[in-house]
Design a protein around this motif. Structure first.
Motif, PDB file in Angstrom:
ATOM      1  N   PRO A   1       0.825  -1.224   0.000  1.00  0.00           N
ATOM      2  CA  PRO A   1       0.000   0.000   0.000  1.00  0.00           C
ATOM      3  C   PRO A   1       0.858   1.273   0.000  1.00  0.00           C
ATOM      4  CG  PRO A   1      -0.821  -1.590   1.598  1.00  0.00           C
ATOM      5  CD  PRO A   1       0.511  -2.102   1.135  1.00  0.00           C
TER       6      PRO A   1
ATOM      7  N   VAL B   1      -5.655   3.589   1.749  1.00  0.00           N
ATOM      8  CA  VAL B   1      -4.708   2.574   2.222  1.00  0.00           C
ATOM      9  C   VAL B   1      -5.477   1.503   3.006  1.00  0.00           C
ATOM     10  CG1 VAL B   1      -2.653   2.118   3.593  1.00  0.00           C
ATOM     11  CG2 VAL B   1      -2.861   4.275   2.328  1.00  0.00           C
TER      12      VAL B   1
ATOM     13  N   TYR C   1      -4.277  -6.216   2.384  1.00  0.00           N
ATOM     14  CA  TYR C   1      -2.958  -6.598   1.883  1.00  0.00           C
ATOM     15  C   TYR C   1      -2.395  -7.766   2.693  1.00  0.00           C
ATOM     16  CZ  TYR C   1       2.112  -6.299   1.165  1.00  0.00           C
ATOM     17  OH  TYR C   1       3.433  -6.595   0.924  1.00  0.00           O
TER      18      TYR C   1
END
Length: 422
Positions: free
Chosen positions: A334, A409, A414
């Motif tokens: 990110p 973000v 992730y």
């Protein structure tokens, strides 16, 4: 039914009742492949002409001799046995224009008067066509026990006794009226046939010819039957050229065992017909599934062909996937855009100043002083760059502690994608 009628019916067994009732036994007759004839204590195999002397006239002796004469074969040996006329009892009746079923019933009712001295079960044979109102009908009788004993004896020799018949009624004859005279070592038998119908049956034991008067009566009786031709059958040679199993079939006596086999065959054919019908229905009902199976196989072949054709593309795709798996954690890390976040915070907080700022994995922690901390919180919430804006600690009138996240973000997604075990 009265006791008198019941006693009469008991003298003829059920299998023979079926025969006399008009059941067709053409299949049994057509199955005959061996014809045996007894003449003067000799058994002759008509098809081969072989002759064997009989040790006795018992059923076992006859069956044993028949086994000796019949050639070995894998086919079932179906036998027609031609017995001397003296083995049969004849009776003459007049029942004009009577159906066969009624004719047989009438004979049963008169059995005691026809054969008053014979009380054992009898088998009966008669040609109903002879009851035409113009001539008398001749009925032949054979002891049922003799019929069944013969069948059992032949069965023990692996032979199938299909029928028993007077030998004189198997001798072929010309159309019209004709007489047949059977002459063996013990008896004389004379029959008259008119257009295939048995019209007269006369029999005498040769011992009776010791009386001259009886000889004259016999000769007179023969002359009284007409001026037609008389065929004499004095030995085996006279019989052999003229044996015909297809004539006078109404005078075949069928053993109960042979009739049972016929019924088994009929039941077997019904079962086979039922199984064939069931198989046909199963085939018809399975056609949709067969078609579906064929379509499935076609689709499977098409799929396999497509899979082979796309093998190179899938290999390239796998390379891309492997590349993404190896470089994805780096490429997809990110981007926090710290510079942009700092400028945005400056614009939102101005002219206020921060005393502390921390940024980690998209989470921003700020501290500062302001005359109106609540207003700062509201301005941060209204900015699209920030999300999850909250006071992280208790706030005084001028000092505040605020946590917020950068909305572009997503560190949690992730981590789940690339590091699911952490």
């Amino acid at each position: 039914m009265g006791s008198f009628q019941q006693q009469l019916l008991e003298r003829v067994t059920p299998p023979i009742l079926n025969v006399l009732g008009g059941a067709s036994h053409g299949k049994l007759i057509n199955s005959i492949n061996n014809t045996m004839m007894i003449f003067n204590r000799e058994l002759i195999h008509i098809e081969s002409g072989l002759v064997r002397r009989l040790e006795g006239l018992e059923a076992e002796s006859i069956a044993s001799a028949a086994k000796f004469l019949i050639p070995e074969s894998i086919e079932e040996q179906s036998v027609l046995l031609l017995l001397p006329p003296s083995e049969f009892i004849a009776s003459v009746h007049s029942f004009p224009d009577t159906l066969k079923e009624n004719l047989i019933s009438a004979l049963y009712l008169q059995t005691e008067s026809i054969l008053p001295s014979y009380e054992k079960p009898l088998s009966l044979a008669i040609d109903a066509k002879s009851s035409d109102g113009n001539s008398e009908s001749v009925a032949l009788w054979l002891p049922q026990k003799k019929l069944e004993n013969m069948f059992v004896a032949f069965s023990e020799q692996d032979l199938f006794l299909t029928a028993i018949k007077p030998r004189i009624l198997s001798s072929d004859y010309q159309s019209g009226a004709m007489g047949l005279l059977d002459n063996d070592e013990t008896d004389l038998t004379f029959v008259v046939l008119e257009d295939g119908l048995l019209r007269a049956w006369q029999q005498v034991n040769k011992l009776d010819f010791e009386q001259k008067d009886f000889v004259a009566q016999w000769e007179s009786s023969l002359k009284s039957n007409g001026t037609f031709q008389i065929k004499e059958l004095n030995n085996i040679r006279d019989y052999l050229p003229s044996i015909n199993n297809k004539i006078n079939i109404e005078y075949n006596f069928f053993p109960g065992g042979a009739l049972d086999e016929l019924k088994k065959v009929a039941r077997g054919r019904k079962v086979l017909a039922g199984l064939a019908a069931l198989a046909f229905l199963m085939i018809i009902s399975s056609i949709p599934f067969i078609l579906q199976s064929i379509e499935f196989q076609d689709v499977a072949k098409t799929l396999e062909s497509s899979r082979l054709m796309s093998a190179d593309a899938r290999q390239d795709q796998q390379i891309v996937v492997d590349f993404e798996n190896e470089w994805g954690p780096i490429n997809d890390f990110p981007q926090q855009s710290i510079r942009g976040a700092m400028f945005t915070l400056q614009n939102v907080l101005s002219p206020e100043r921060l005393s502390s700022l921390e940024i980690s994995q998209g989470l921003i922690k700020i501290q500062g002083t302001s005359s109106d901390p609540q207003a700062i919180l509201q301005r941060l919430e209204q900015d699209s760059l920030f999300t999850e804006v909250i006071f992280s600690r208790a706030t005084s009138n001028t000092r505040y502690y605020i946590d917020l996240r950068l909305s572009p973000v997503n560190f949690e997604a992730y981590m789940v994608r690339y590091f699911p075990d952490n």
